[in-house]
Design a protein around this motif. Sequence first.
Motif, PDB file in Angstrom:
ATOM      1  N   MET A   1       0.760  -0.952  -0.106  1.00 25.77           N
ATOM      2  CA  MET A   1      -0.045   0.014   0.019  1.00 25.77           C
ATOM      3  C   MET A   1       0.952   1.274  -0.144  1.00 25.77           C
ATOM      4  N   LYS A   2       0.567   2.069  -0.989  1.00 28.05           N
ATOM      5  CA  LYS A   2       1.099   3.446  -1.007  1.00 28.05           C
ATOM      6  C   LYS A   2       0.600   4.437  -0.074  1.00 28.05           C
ATOM      7  N   TYR A   3       1.299   5.040   0.824  1.00 18.72           N
ATOM      8  CA  TYR A   3       0.758   6.074   1.797  1.00 18.72           C
ATOM      9  C   TYR A   3       0.909   7.474   1.128  1.00 18.72           C
ATOM     10  N   PRO A   4       0.235   8.241   1.285  1.00 17.80           N
ATOM     11  CA  PRO A   4      -0.003   9.700   0.533  1.00 17.80           C
ATOM     12  C   PRO A   4       0.620  10.727   1.979  1.00 17.80           C
ATOM     13  N   ILE A   5       1.631  10.427   2.533  1.00 23.20           N
ATOM     14  CA  ILE A   5       2.024  11.177   3.472  1.00 23.20           C
ATOM     15  C   ILE A   5       2.699  12.658   2.810  1.00 23.20           C
ATOM     16  N   GLY A   6       2.273  13.659   3.351  1.00 27.88           N
ATOM     17  CA  GLY A   6       2.728  14.922   2.628  1.00 27.88           C
ATOM     18  C   GLY A   6       2.047  15.430   1.400  1.00 27.88           C
ATOM     19  N   ILE A   7       1.260  14.426   0.669  1.00 30.95           N
ATOM     20  CA  ILE A   7       0.629  14.741  -0.498  1.00 30.95           C
ATOM     21  C   ILE A   7      -0.848  15.075  -0.069  1.00 30.95           C
ATOM     22  N   GLN A   8      -1.160  16.209  -0.646  1.00 30.44           N
ATOM     23  CA  GLN A   8      -2.553  16.697  -0.304  1.00 30.44           C
ATOM     24  C   GLN A   8      -3.291  17.091  -1.886  1.00 30.44           C
ATOM     25  N   SER A   9      -2.835  16.601  -2.768  1.00 31.79           N
ATOM     26  CA  SER A   9      -3.480  16.653  -4.098  1.00 31.79           C
ATOM     27  C   SER A   9      -4.286  15.331  -4.515  1.00 31.79           C
ATOM     28  N   PHE A  10      -5.592  15.511  -4.531  1.00 29.91           N
ATOM     29  CA  PHE A  10      -6.498  14.468  -4.842  1.00 29.91           C
ATOM     30  C   PHE A  10      -5.932  13.815  -6.005  1.00 29.91           C
ATOM     31  N   ASP A  11      -5.694  14.573  -7.162  1.00 27.53           N
ATOM     32  CA  ASP A  11      -5.536  13.971  -8.300  1.00 27.53           C
ATOM     33  C   ASP A  11      -4.114  13.330  -8.633  1.00 27.53           C
ATOM     34  N   ARG A  12      -3.422  13.649  -7.646  1.00 24.88           N
ATOM     35  CA  ARG A  12      -2.031  12.783  -7.737  1.00 24.88           C
ATOM     36  C   ARG A  12      -2.176  11.524  -6.952  1.00 24.88           C
ATOM     37  N   ILE A  13      -3.107  11.407  -5.984  1.00 23.08           N
ATOM     38  CA  ILE A  13      -3.454  10.424  -5.248  1.00 23.08           C
ATOM     39  C   ILE A  13      -3.994   9.423  -5.913  1.00 23.08           C
ATOM     40  N   ARG A  14      -4.938   9.712  -6.813  1.00 22.10           N
ATOM     41  CA  ARG A  14      -5.637   8.963  -7.559  1.00 22.10           C
ATOM     42  C   ARG A  14      -4.944   8.357  -8.726  1.00 22.10           C
ATOM     43  N   GLU A  15      -4.020   9.232  -9.328  1.00 23.34           N
ATOM     44  CA  GLU A  15      -3.253   9.045 -10.774  1.00 23.34           C
ATOM     45  C   GLU A  15      -2.101   7.902 -10.272  1.00 23.34           C
ATOM     46  N   ASP A  16      -1.500   8.266  -9.191  1.00 25.12           N
ATOM     47  CA  ASP A  16      -0.483   7.540  -8.610  1.00 25.12           C
ATOM     48  C   ASP A  16      -0.610   6.123  -7.878  1.00 25.12           C
ATOM     49  N   GLY A  17      -1.765   5.896  -7.587  1.00 26.13           N
ATOM     50  CA  GLY A  17      -2.175   4.693  -6.918  1.00 26.13           C
ATOM     51  C   GLY A  17      -2.084   4.850  -5.432  1.00 26.13           C
ATOM     52  N   TYR A  18      -1.894   5.889  -4.620  1.00 26.86           N
ATOM     53  CA  TYR A  18      -2.135   6.073  -3.369  1.00 26.86           C
ATOM     54  C   TYR A  18      -3.144   5.690  -2.572  1.00 26.86           C
ATOM     55  N   VAL A  19      -3.358   5.179  -1.527  1.00 23.69           N
ATOM     56  CA  VAL A  19      -4.558   4.875  -0.795  1.00 23.69           C
ATOM     57  C   VAL A  19      -5.225   6.192  -0.360  1.00 23.69           C
ATOM     58  N   TYR A  20      -6.639   6.092  -0.637  1.00 25.73           N
ATOM     59  CA  TYR A  20      -7.707   7.161  -0.414  1.00 25.73           C
ATOM     60  C   TYR A  20      -8.518   6.411   0.335  1.00 25.73           C
ATOM     61  N   VAL A  21      -8.878   7.183   1.529  1.00 28.96           N
ATOM     62  CA  VAL A  21      -9.980   6.890   2.286  1.00 28.96           C
ATOM     63  C   VAL A  21     -11.493   7.763   1.811  1.00 28.96           C
ATOM     64  N   ASP A  22     -12.460   6.939   1.293  1.00 27.25           N
ATOM     65  CA  ASP A  22     -13.281   7.544   0.426  1.00 27.25           C
ATOM     66  C   ASP A  22     -14.336   8.507   1.154  1.00 27.25           C
ATOM     67  N   LYS A  23     -14.318   9.828   1.018  1.00 30.63           N
ATOM     68  CA  LYS A  23     -14.905  10.780   1.879  1.00 30.63           C
ATOM     69  C   LYS A  23     -16.013  11.273   0.539  1.00 30.63           C
ATOM     70  N   THR A  24     -16.058  10.910  -0.457  1.00 29.09           N
ATOM     71  CA  THR A  24     -16.979  11.328  -1.641  1.00 29.09           C
ATOM     72  C   THR A  24     -18.361  11.444  -1.544  1.00 29.09           C
ATOM     73  N   ALA A  25     -18.717  10.530  -0.603  1.00 25.82           N
ATOM     74  CA  ALA A  25     -20.411  10.424  -0.272  1.00 25.82           C
ATOM     75  C   ALA A  25     -20.780  11.682   0.579  1.00 25.82           C
ATOM     76  N   LEU A  26     -20.002  12.072   1.462  1.00 27.62           N
ATOM     77  CA  LEU A  26     -20.269  13.097   2.455  1.00 27.62           C
ATOM     78  C   LEU A  26     -19.933  14.568   1.548  1.00 27.62           C
ATOM     79  N   ILE A  27     -18.961  14.463   0.537  1.00 26.51           N
ATOM     80  CA  ILE A  27     -18.608  15.634  -0.211  1.00 26.51           C
ATOM     81  C   ILE A  27     -19.856  16.034  -0.982  1.00 26.51           C
ATOM     82  N   TYR A  28     -20.554  14.747  -1.811  1.00 26.56           N
ATOM     83  CA  TYR A  28     -21.734  15.000  -2.456  1.00 26.56           C
ATOM     84  C   TYR A  28     -22.716  15.739  -1.596  1.00 26.56           C
TER      85      TYR A  28
END
Length: 531
Positions: A1-28
């Motif tokens: 698993m790749k950890y996005p430590i220090g990475i705050q860019s959503f597009d980079r996290i998604r494009e580079d395969g870092y783990v993302y805890v899905d918050k998009t239901a709350l965002i919607y």
Amino acid sequence: MKYPIGIQSFDRIREDGYVYVDKTALIYELVSKGTIYFLSRPRRFGKSLLISTLENYFLGRKELFRGLAIDALEKEWKEYPVFHLDFNGGNYDKDGELENRILGSLETWENQWGKDPINKELGARIAHVLKQAHEKSGRRAVVLVDEYDKPLLDVMDSDYTGLLNGKETKLENIHRGILKGLYSVFKLADKHLQFVLLTGVTKFSQVSVFSGFNQPNDISYDPSYDTLCGISKDELLSVFKDQIKELGEMNGMTEEETIEKLKRKYDGYHFSDGMIDVFNPFSLLNCFQKRKFMDYWFSTGTPTYLMRLLASNHENINELAGKEYPAAEFVDYKATKQRPLPMIYQSGYFTIKGYNRRRDTYLLDFPNEEVRSGMVAALSSDYFGDTSSPSTWLNDVSDSLEAGDIEKFKLQLTSFLANISYRFQRKEDTRECERHFQYTFYLILQLLGKYNTYVEKETSQGRIDCVLECPDYVYIFEFKLNSTAEVALKQIDEKGYAQPYAADKRKIYKVGISFSSETGTVNDFAYKPCE
């Protein structure tokens, strides 16, 4: 698993395969129910990632959200003009830095959407850009402001000054005026705005910053958005199940023990009376990557603005922790020299630990071991000085207390107090002397870290000054000023302070300590085992 430590860019996290805890239901849910929001969360809690996620959503970048909850919720994926103002990274203790940061973003926007040919004033130029974006794109603008309060926190309660209309003025006041003018623009441009979110560490009162601004919907204390930033226990157990197992194996712990230690170390944040546990995401990710339980969040920066507030008000942290407060005292109130509590809570150094519905009050305390130990270490370094509490001394004290060697502890305590600077001996005021000695003892015991320590523990007949619970011994302390240790022991007996431990299998000691306001150290010390 790749950890996005220090990475705050959503597009980079998604494009580079870092783990993302899905918050998009709350965002919607957030974007569907309202227009102008404010969210306060501690630093490194995912606010910048939230802003980046919203930016990509409003830019209509559907491909980045494939497989996430919002992919099944959003049907249109419209593209809006997005204006992202980020105050991270700036050093705002220099005059002109705030204006330069805003102007840098504004000039970029003007190059894209057009410059106001008439008005030169900052607010008018921003309002013009928002209008132009709406008219040229056919869609209202989205404004995202990250860490809106950093320019204020950098100079709060400081001596930094700048020039305002040719007169030397405190930078705190200059920055407050600039931000007040900036946010008032949103009221003028209301019909051109689709969505606005401001994030920050603390909420300053409406009259100081948000005056003239359409009052935002403050969701900082809304149970619906408790987990919009941070990681819930359910998310921890589902997303990081394998990582929990690996962490436990590396540290010789079972899965259950590992979860419990993660909870003690990094959990405990509550952002409403819903009392949903939220883990610190920065600390969790670092712990999984390094496979060590360390104080990651606190070590990234000492809260200097908070230290200044506490010092200027001569406030002791033990007198604030573990107490009940009405919500108005810490949720929606500007921190001042006289009232640092809102800053302590909103910055994440205190959190809600209980709610009394009958009184409508909230119990505030440190959220977890990481914050408690980090805060105490920072306060102790400032209070004692860097050389007054070496780790070797603490180790020796730990050995004495664990072995029940109170005579040795007496010598260690006396010598330690004798080395503290004379400036801490407030002997001109009896109450201040008592506060000084109690706070000193509190910090010493808290620095030991691994024991349960209770200060002013309530009983049916009064308050015990201090209780320290070791694996084989329990120490009940009563302090006196310019008195005798026997008087202190007598109070322990008369008030029945040892009764709660009557069935405890550990050996119980009553310890009376008298401090001298003249010498600044222990003038009498006595102890007795409970029969």
